[in-house]
Scaffold this motif. Structure first.
Motif, PDB file in Angstrom:
ATOM      1  N   LYS A  19      -5.168   5.633   0.930  1.00  0.00           N
ATOM      2  CA  LYS A  19      -6.378   4.771   0.621  1.00  0.00           C
ATOM      3  C   LYS A  19      -6.376   4.670  -1.004  1.00  0.00           C
ATOM      4  N   VAL A  20      -5.319   5.243  -1.578  1.00  0.00           N
ATOM      5  CA  VAL A  20      -5.486   5.217  -3.106  1.00  0.00           C
ATOM      6  C   VAL A  20      -4.863   3.508  -3.589  1.00  0.00           C
ATOM      7  N   VAL A  21      -3.962   3.133  -2.630  1.00  0.00           N
ATOM      8  CA  VAL A  21      -2.913   2.064  -2.836  1.00  0.00           C
ATOM      9  C   VAL A  21      -3.835   0.751  -3.237  1.00  0.00           C
ATOM     10  N   PRO A  22      -4.871   0.333  -2.377  1.00  0.00           N
ATOM     11  CA  PRO A  22      -5.839  -0.785  -2.999  1.00  0.00           C
ATOM     12  C   PRO A  22      -6.222  -0.715  -4.292  1.00  0.00           C
ATOM     13  N   PHE A  23      -6.536   0.404  -4.703  1.00  0.00           N
ATOM     14  CA  PHE A  23      -7.422   0.638  -5.889  1.00  0.00           C
ATOM     15  C   PHE A  23      -6.542   0.377  -7.132  1.00  0.00           C
ATOM     16  N   LEU A  24      -5.139   0.401  -6.785  1.00  0.00           N
ATOM     17  CA  LEU A  24      -4.156   0.326  -7.733  1.00  0.00           C
ATOM     18  C   LEU A  24      -3.407  -1.261  -7.974  1.00  0.00           C
ATOM     19  N   SER A  25      -4.348  -1.909  -7.224  1.00  0.00           N
ATOM     20  CA  SER A  25      -3.689  -3.442  -7.093  1.00  0.00           C
ATOM     21  C   SER A  25      -3.742  -4.172  -8.482  1.00  0.00           C
ATOM     22  N   ASP A  26      -4.700  -3.548  -9.475  1.00  0.00           N
ATOM     23  CA  ASP A  26      -4.783  -4.411 -10.636  1.00  0.00           C
ATOM     24  C   ASP A  26      -3.994  -3.851 -11.661  1.00  0.00           C
ATOM     25  N   ARG A  27      -3.202  -2.857 -11.432  1.00  0.00           N
ATOM     26  CA  ARG A  27      -2.382  -1.774 -12.300  1.00  0.00           C
ATOM     27  C   ARG A  27      -1.063  -2.979 -12.759  1.00  0.00           C
ATOM     28  N   ASP A  80       5.943   8.109   2.223  1.00  0.00           N
ATOM     29  CA  ASP A  80       5.468   7.750   3.283  1.00  0.00           C
ATOM     30  C   ASP A  80       5.686   6.241   3.669  1.00  0.00           C
ATOM     31  N   ILE A  81       6.516   6.176   4.722  1.00  0.00           N
ATOM     32  CA  ILE A  81       6.905   4.917   5.128  1.00  0.00           C
ATOM     33  C   ILE A  81       5.563   3.594   5.477  1.00  0.00           C
ATOM     34  N   GLY A  82       4.644   4.220   6.139  1.00  0.00           N
ATOM     35  CA  GLY A  82       3.425   3.671   6.318  1.00  0.00           C
ATOM     36  C   GLY A  82       2.713   3.237   4.926  1.00  0.00           C
ATOM     37  N   ILE A  83       2.925   4.151   3.900  1.00  0.00           N
ATOM     38  CA  ILE A  83       2.300   3.828   2.652  1.00  0.00           C
ATOM     39  C   ILE A  83       2.749   2.766   1.950  1.00  0.00           C
ATOM     40  N   ALA A  84       4.232   3.048   2.060  1.00  0.00           N
ATOM     41  CA  ALA A  84       5.130   1.664   1.288  1.00  0.00           C
ATOM     42  C   ALA A  84       4.848   0.374   2.055  1.00  0.00           C
ATOM     43  N   GLN A  85       4.462   0.336   3.110  1.00  0.00           N
ATOM     44  CA  GLN A  85       3.982  -0.978   3.915  1.00  0.00           C
ATOM     45  C   GLN A  85       2.610  -1.318   2.965  1.00  0.00           C
ATOM     46  N   THR A  86       1.718  -0.604   3.026  1.00  0.00           N
ATOM     47  CA  THR A  86       0.397  -1.066   2.452  1.00  0.00           C
ATOM     48  C   THR A  86       0.705  -1.373   1.029  1.00  0.00           C
ATOM     49  N   VAL A  87       1.546  -0.770   0.130  1.00  0.00           N
ATOM     50  CA  VAL A  87       1.886  -1.072  -1.166  1.00  0.00           C
ATOM     51  C   VAL A  87       2.358  -2.453  -1.343  1.00  0.00           C
ATOM     52  N   GLN A  88       3.536  -2.897  -0.236  1.00  0.00           N
ATOM     53  CA  GLN A  88       3.861  -4.376  -0.026  1.00  0.00           C
ATOM     54  C   GLN A  88       2.910  -5.320   0.121  1.00  0.00           C
ATOM     55  N   ARG A  89       1.687  -4.706   0.772  1.00  0.00           N
ATOM     56  CA  ARG A  89       0.696  -5.848   0.968  1.00  0.00           C
ATOM     57  C   ARG A  89      -0.483  -5.991  -0.155  1.00  0.00           C
ATOM     58  N   PHE A  90      -0.612  -4.902  -0.934  1.00  0.00           N
ATOM     59  CA  PHE A  90      -1.496  -4.869  -2.019  1.00  0.00           C
ATOM     60  C   PHE A  90      -1.071  -5.242  -3.501  1.00  0.00           C
ATOM     61  N   MET A  91       0.265  -4.827  -3.552  1.00  0.00           N
ATOM     62  CA  MET A  91       1.056  -4.747  -5.072  1.00  0.00           C
ATOM     63  C   MET A  91       2.247  -5.443  -5.196  1.00  0.00           C
ATOM     64  N   HIS A  92       2.424  -5.769  -6.440  1.00  0.00           N
ATOM     65  CA  HIS A  92       3.764  -6.331  -6.598  1.00  0.00           C
ATOM     66  C   HIS A  92       4.122  -5.519  -7.875  1.00  0.00           C
ATOM     67  N   CYS A  93       5.151  -4.544  -7.424  1.00  0.00           N
ATOM     68  CA  CYS A  93       5.703  -3.677  -8.290  1.00  0.00           C
ATOM     69  C   CYS A  93       6.974  -3.121  -7.933  1.00  0.00           C
ATOM     70  N   GLU A  94       7.654  -2.392  -8.622  1.00  0.00           N
ATOM     71  CA  GLU A  94       8.859  -1.751  -8.355  1.00  0.00           C
ATOM     72  C   GLU A  94       8.591  -0.719  -7.248  1.00  0.00           C
ATOM     73  N   LEU A  95       9.366  -0.800  -5.934  1.00  0.00           N
ATOM     74  CA  LEU A  95       8.867   0.055  -5.077  1.00  0.00           C
ATOM     75  C   LEU A  95      10.255   0.992  -4.549  1.00  0.00           C
ATOM     76  N   LEU A  96      10.148   2.217  -4.442  1.00  0.00           N
ATOM     77  CA  LEU A  96      11.139   3.057  -3.872  1.00  0.00           C
ATOM     78  C   LEU A  96      10.699   3.938  -3.020  1.00  0.00           C
ATOM     79  N   LEU A  97      11.647   4.361  -1.966  1.00  0.00           N
ATOM     80  CA  LEU A  97      11.304   5.419  -1.187  1.00  0.00           C
ATOM     81  C   LEU A  97      11.874   6.579  -1.540  1.00  0.00           C
ATOM     82  N   THR A  98      11.355   7.704  -1.134  1.00  0.00           N
ATOM     83  CA  THR A  98      12.041   9.049  -1.430  1.00  0.00           C
ATOM     84  C   THR A  98      13.443   9.329  -0.984  1.00  0.00           C
ATOM     85  N   GLY A  99      13.648   8.809   0.274  1.00  0.00           N
ATOM     86  CA  GLY A  99      14.804   9.083   1.319  1.00  0.00           C
ATOM     87  C   GLY A  99      14.384  10.199   1.952  1.00  0.00           C
ATOM     88  N   GLY A 100      15.311  10.767   2.691  1.00  0.00           N
ATOM     89  CA  GLY A 100      15.164  11.834   3.430  1.00  0.00           C
ATOM     90  C   GLY A 100      14.858  11.585   4.837  1.00  0.00           C
TER      91      GLY A 100
END
Length: 271
Positions: free
Chosen positions: A112-120, A129-149
């Protein structure tokens, strides 16, 4: 009739704690008030007779008076939980500035933090978390990496040695982690060993660590320890926490900075 003032005070505190959390186990209450489970069960029997709460399978459930009726019904906290988690997420996002390298752990509040970061601007995100990564792609334009594992069956969180190692390879200004438990020694718990190892590695690697939690379990068997309150910079939590646990937070160097809509924000001086 109550003749012991300490018993009266404890029973009033039990009612308030159960009211805020909705449901609390006998074991949690025993730990919280440092009395035996026999004493807690006696307290709960009295409070149930007085119709303050309902006992069920070793737990105490809060009862709310149904308007226009003499019947007592269990209070529904679904809406309250969503609202509180969203408030915690908003406050956590406020602790993140522009141009920072941010690691997001696993958990519903973290999501739930992700939408509140959209103006950064110019954020760099490392996400577990892969699910969170998908939400980041919807709300934000930034460098995005997964931890792997590796993914365990039925989960979307990445864990294992590769996830842990990736946290040491990149600079992390801030990590956001979610706890499922908090004990009276100030230990923070993750749900299982694999999640705890990743959370621990993140807290070790980050310059600042923010931990969020809603109604964490308050006993010493709530999961796996990943950090101590002493080692983090900010704790955001609902106010349904027993006084001894709150005292442990203060003893470990975090100070209450804000109390707003049932949410407590503790910070280390200078953080």
């Amino acid at each position: 009739m109550l003749t012991n003032k300490s018993s009266l005070k404890r029973r009033l505190q039990i009612v308030e704690l159960v009211r805020k959390r909705g449901e609390v186990s006998v074991e949690e209450l025993s730990q919280a008030f440092d009395v035996s489970s026999v004493t807690i069960r006696s307290d709960l029997t009295y409070l149930e007779q007085q119709r303050y709460l309902l006992r069920s399978f070793g737990k105490a459930r809060y009862l709310a008076q149904k308007k226009g009726d003499d019947m007592l019904v269990p209070a529904s906290d679904g809406t309250t939980r969503k609202s509180s988690e969203t408030m915690i997420a908003r406050f956590a996002a406020e602790r993140v500035g522009d141009d920072e390298a941010l690691m997001l752990g696993a958990g519903e509040i973290i999501h739930k933090v992700v939408p509140f970061l959209s103006d950064r601007s110019n954020l760099s995100l490392l996400v577990q978390d892969i699910g969170i990564a998908q939400t980041v792609q919807r709300f934000m334009h930034c460098e995005l990496l997964l931890t792997g594992g590796q993914l365990e069956y039925g989960t979307t969180a990445l864990t294992g040695p590769d996830a842990e190692a990736s946290l040491a390879r990149r600079p992390i200004d801030v990590c956001l982690l979610q706890a499922c438990g908090l004990d009276r020694a100030g230990n923070l718990f993750a749900a299982d060993h694999a999640l705890a190892r990743v959370a621990h590695a993140a807290a070790q690697a980050a310059t600042r660590t923010i931990v969020v939690a809603y109604q964490p379990l308050l006993d010493e068997r709530s999961g796996e320890v990943f950090a101590s309150v002493h080692d983090i910079d900010t704790l955001l939590i609902d106010d349904g926490i027993d006084p001894p646990t709150l005292d442990a937070v203060s003893r470990n160097g975090l100070h209450l900075q804000r109390r707003d809509n049932g949410i407590l924000e503790f910070r280390r001086n200078g953080s």
